[in-house]
Design a protein around this motif. Structure first.
Motif, PDB file in Angstrom:
ATOM      1  N   GLY A   1     -13.135   7.093  -4.662  1.00 51.42           N
ATOM      2  CA  GLY A   1     -11.847   6.894  -5.305  1.00 51.42           C
ATOM      3  C   GLY A   1     -10.737   7.769  -4.782  1.00 51.42           C
ATOM      4  O   GLY A   1      -9.688   7.922  -5.420  1.00 51.42           O
ATOM      5  N   ILE A   2     -10.894   8.312  -3.576  1.00 55.97           N
ATOM      6  CA  ILE A   2      -9.891   9.225  -3.017  1.00 55.97           C
ATOM      7  C   ILE A   2      -8.780   8.475  -2.288  1.00 55.97           C
ATOM      8  O   ILE A   2      -7.661   8.970  -2.172  1.00 55.97           O
ATOM      9  N   GLY A   3      -9.038   7.292  -1.790  1.00 51.84           N
ATOM     10  CA  GLY A   3      -8.022   6.537  -1.077  1.00 51.84           C
ATOM     11  C   GLY A   3      -8.541   5.167  -0.674  1.00 51.84           C
ATOM     12  O   GLY A   3      -9.638   4.751  -1.095  1.00 51.84           O
TER      13      GLY A   3
ATOM     14  N   LEU B   1       0.819  -1.214   0.000  1.00 42.23           N
ATOM     15  CA  LEU B   1       0.000   0.000   0.000  1.00 42.23           C
ATOM     16  C   LEU B   1       0.853   1.265   0.000  1.00 42.23           C
ATOM     17  O   LEU B   1       0.326   2.368   0.194  1.00 42.23           O
ATOM     18  N   ALA B   2       2.139   1.124  -0.221  1.00 35.35           N
ATOM     19  CA  ALA B   2       3.063   2.262  -0.124  1.00 35.35           C
ATOM     20  C   ALA B   2       2.689   3.407  -1.051  1.00 35.35           C
ATOM     21  O   ALA B   2       2.882   4.587  -0.716  1.00 35.35           O
ATOM     22  N   ASP B   3       2.172   3.124  -2.215  1.00 36.09           N
ATOM     23  CA  ASP B   3       1.833   4.163  -3.191  1.00 36.09           C
ATOM     24  C   ASP B   3       0.373   4.602  -3.103  1.00 36.09           C
ATOM     25  O   ASP B   3      -0.076   5.423  -3.922  1.00 36.09           O
TER      26      ASP B   3
ATOM     27  N   PRO C   1      -0.343   9.804   3.418  1.00 37.57           N
ATOM     28  CA  PRO C   1      -1.457  10.376   4.193  1.00 37.57           C
ATOM     29  C   PRO C   1      -2.352  11.239   3.310  1.00 37.57           C
ATOM     30  O   PRO C   1      -1.912  11.859   2.348  1.00 37.57           O
ATOM     31  N   ALA C   2      -3.625  11.267   3.664  1.00 35.63           N
ATOM     32  CA  ALA C   2      -4.571  12.151   2.976  1.00 35.63           C
ATOM     33  C   ALA C   2      -4.342  13.582   3.428  1.00 35.63           C
ATOM     34  O   ALA C   2      -3.703  13.844   4.461  1.00 35.63           O
ATOM     35  N   PHE C   3      -4.843  14.534   2.672  1.00 37.27           N
ATOM     36  CA  PHE C   3      -4.686  15.944   3.007  1.00 37.27           C
ATOM     37  C   PHE C   3      -5.331  16.247   4.357  1.00 37.27           C
ATOM     38  O   PHE C   3      -4.833  17.059   5.133  1.00 37.27           O
ATOM     39  N   GLU C   4      -6.409  15.567   4.655  1.00 31.32           N
ATOM     40  CA  GLU C   4      -7.121  15.784   5.916  1.00 31.32           C
ATOM     41  C   GLU C   4      -7.661  14.455   6.412  1.00 31.32           C
ATOM     42  O   GLU C   4      -8.121  13.636   5.617  1.00 31.32           O
TER      43      GLU C   4
END
Length: 258
Positions: free
Chosen positions: A140-142, A100-102, A122-125
């Protein structure tokens, strides 16, 4: 519950992902006169609810955050990664955190895995809740790494999940305030531990041993031969006869006194 005339009841808290149905059913079968009320709490609220008396006991996620609460670990959950069905991860049986590194790995504020360092980017928030994170995965953001029970709780037709072999795992336990270990709490502990209805909270009372059995047991310990407790056979007063038995004594006429 206040007052001696109050109707007894039992309040059971549970965190998201835990399904207490089986234990509630057994409770209702064994104690039909004592209602059980379920109290849904978040993982972060569970211990405060127990301390505040909002529940008598509860299914929580370890670790317990204080020595004033007792806990019985019940099981450890499989950790999974939630992804869209068309994601590359959906094509394999399992993954490692390195795979899951990428990926953007969402880390909600109510996370229960206790990561030292979450995998991926990490996500932006950080999402406020796991439910919010699931919506972001669907968009589809993460991706999201959670206990399997939470992936099932928030199931969507457009999402799937796969086990993560080296991720932290969440353990579920039954917890209650140590100073409030009531008889009803003991009854519920027995149900969770699988004790039968005939057991006395797991402690079988010692049965009184008959006097004869106690003597025989003592004799076995010392190696002595236990003495018979029956009456001895009556002795014969006659002389042995030719067959080896006792002959019947002759009876004469009583003498007259002189």
């Amino acid at each position: 519950m206040t007052g001696s005339d109050a109707t007894p009841s039992f309040r059971l808290a549970y965190v998201p992902g835990v399904t207490p149905t089986k234990w509630v059913r057994i409770w209702n079968e064994r104690l039909p006169d004592i209602p059980l009320t379920l109290v849904g709490v978040t993982a972060g609220e569970a211990f405060a609810a127990l301390r505040a008396g909002e529940a008598d006991a509860g299914f929580v996620r370890l670790p317990v955050d204080g020595a004033d609460l007792s806990a019985i670990p019940l099981y450890t959950e499989t950790t999974v990664v939630v992804v869209p069905k068309d994601h590359v991860v959906a094509a394999v049986d399992e993954v490692a955190t390195g795979d899951l590194a990428d990926e953007i790995v969402l880390h909600p504020l109510d996370d229960v895995l206790g990561w030292e360092t979450p995998p991926g980017k990490p996500a932006f928030e950080r999402p406020a809740t796991t439910a919010d994170a699931i919506e972001l995965v669907a968009a589809g953001i993460g991706v999201l790494v959670v206990p399997q029970s939470l992936a099932r709780l928030h199931h969507r037709k457009d999402l799937t999940y796969r086990p993560v072999t080296d991720a932290p795992a969440s353990r579920v336990a039954l917890s209650w305030p140590e100073e409030k270990t009531t008889d009803l709490v003991e009854d519920f502990i027995g149900i969770v531990r699988g004790r039968t209805v005939n057991s006395s909270r797991g402690r079988q009372p010692a049965q009184p041993q008959p006097k004869q059995d106690r003597k025989a047991a003592a004799a076995r310990k010392t190696g002595a031969k236990p003495r018979a407790t029956g009456k001895p056979a009556a002795k014969s007063g006659g002389k042995p006869n030719a067959r080896g038995g006792a002959s019947t004594p002759k009876r004469g006429k009583p003498r007259r006194g002189r």
